[in-house]
Design an enzyme around this catalytic site. Structure first.
Site, PDB file in Angstrom:
ATOM      1  N   TYR A 158       0.840  -1.198   0.000  1.00 38.34           N
ATOM      2  CA  TYR A 158       0.000   0.000   0.000  1.00 38.34           C
ATOM      3  C   TYR A 158       0.876   1.250   0.000  1.00 38.34           C
ATOM      4  O   TYR A 158       2.103   1.173  -0.087  1.00 38.34           O
ATOM      5  CB  TYR A 158      -0.980  -0.041   1.171  1.00 38.34           C
ATOM      6  N   ARG A 202       2.640  -1.198  11.025  1.00 41.37           N
ATOM      7  CA  ARG A 202       2.722  -2.487  10.321  1.00 41.37           C
ATOM      8  C   ARG A 202       3.700  -2.363   9.167  1.00 41.37           C
ATOM      9  O   ARG A 202       3.657  -1.387   8.405  1.00 41.37           O
ATOM     10  CB  ARG A 202       1.332  -2.885   9.816  1.00 41.37           C
TER      11      ARG A 202
END
Length: 197
Positions: A70, A122
């Site tokens: 992402y 993350r």
């Protein structure tokens, strides 16, 4: 999180898909446009605004999604970030966007949240696709060393493998051990892998 080139919803609605660099990704059925510096600065503020909404809604914490290809990972990756300004190029410049997001989220959390509000980050420990290397685990470790200076509660290691003891190429320890070794007493390690379905 910010989808970057993976913002399929925007593409489906006929909207521009923004990414660190305007590259022709053969696996995408739509084009991407390179973000302007102004858009990047606004997106960083958007992460802070999202944290504020989570606080206002009564959440216990937020996780900054810097993994799984992402937007944040795209900025950190040599494959997807071909910029020549302050947001790309050297390792330090590729770390600039992730670190700016972390700092903005922490600024908002420190200002508006209760004391026990949790902030995590993350990361995919490395980005290697055969001979194409976005970053290796050593560069990932350098990023996390900087991330944890912002007093995060945990690092979330996203592993694809079903073996938590998987080691990087050329390494003598597991990825989990390498990342755990650099964490301070405050920052805990969460690991996930082989979750499908």
């Amino acid at each position: 999180h910010h989808g970057g080139r993976e913002a399929v919803g925007r593409a489906t609605k006929g909207e521009e898909v923004l990414a660190p660099s305007a590259l022709d990704f053969s696996f995408l059925p739509y084009p991407v446009r390179e973000m302007t510096s102004e858009e990047i600065e606004e997106i960083i503020k958007d992460f802070g605004r999202a944290a504020k909404r989570a606080i206002d809604a009564g959440f216990d914490g937020v996780e900054i999604h810097g993994a799984n290809h992402y937007g944040i990972q795209q900025f950190f990756s040599k494959i997807s970030n071909q910029r020549t300004d302050k947001w790309g190029g050297t390792l330090e410049k590729r770390m600039a966007f992730p670190l700016a997001v972390v700092k903005e989220v922490k600024r908002v959390v420190n200002q508006y949240s209760p004391k026990d509000f949790i902030v995590g980050y993350r990361i995919s420990p490395e980005e290697i696709h055969d001979d194409a290397i976005g970053y290796n685990y050593l560069e990932g470790l350098e990023l996390i060393k900087e991330v944890i200076k912002n007093e995060l509660d945990y690092i979330h290691l996203s592993l694809w493998a079903d073996d938590y003891a998987v080691a990087p190429q050329g390494g003598d320890k597991s990825l989990a051990e390498y990342y755990n070794d650099i964490l301070d007493d405050q920052t805990k390690l969460i690991i996930v892998g082989a979750v499908f379905g």
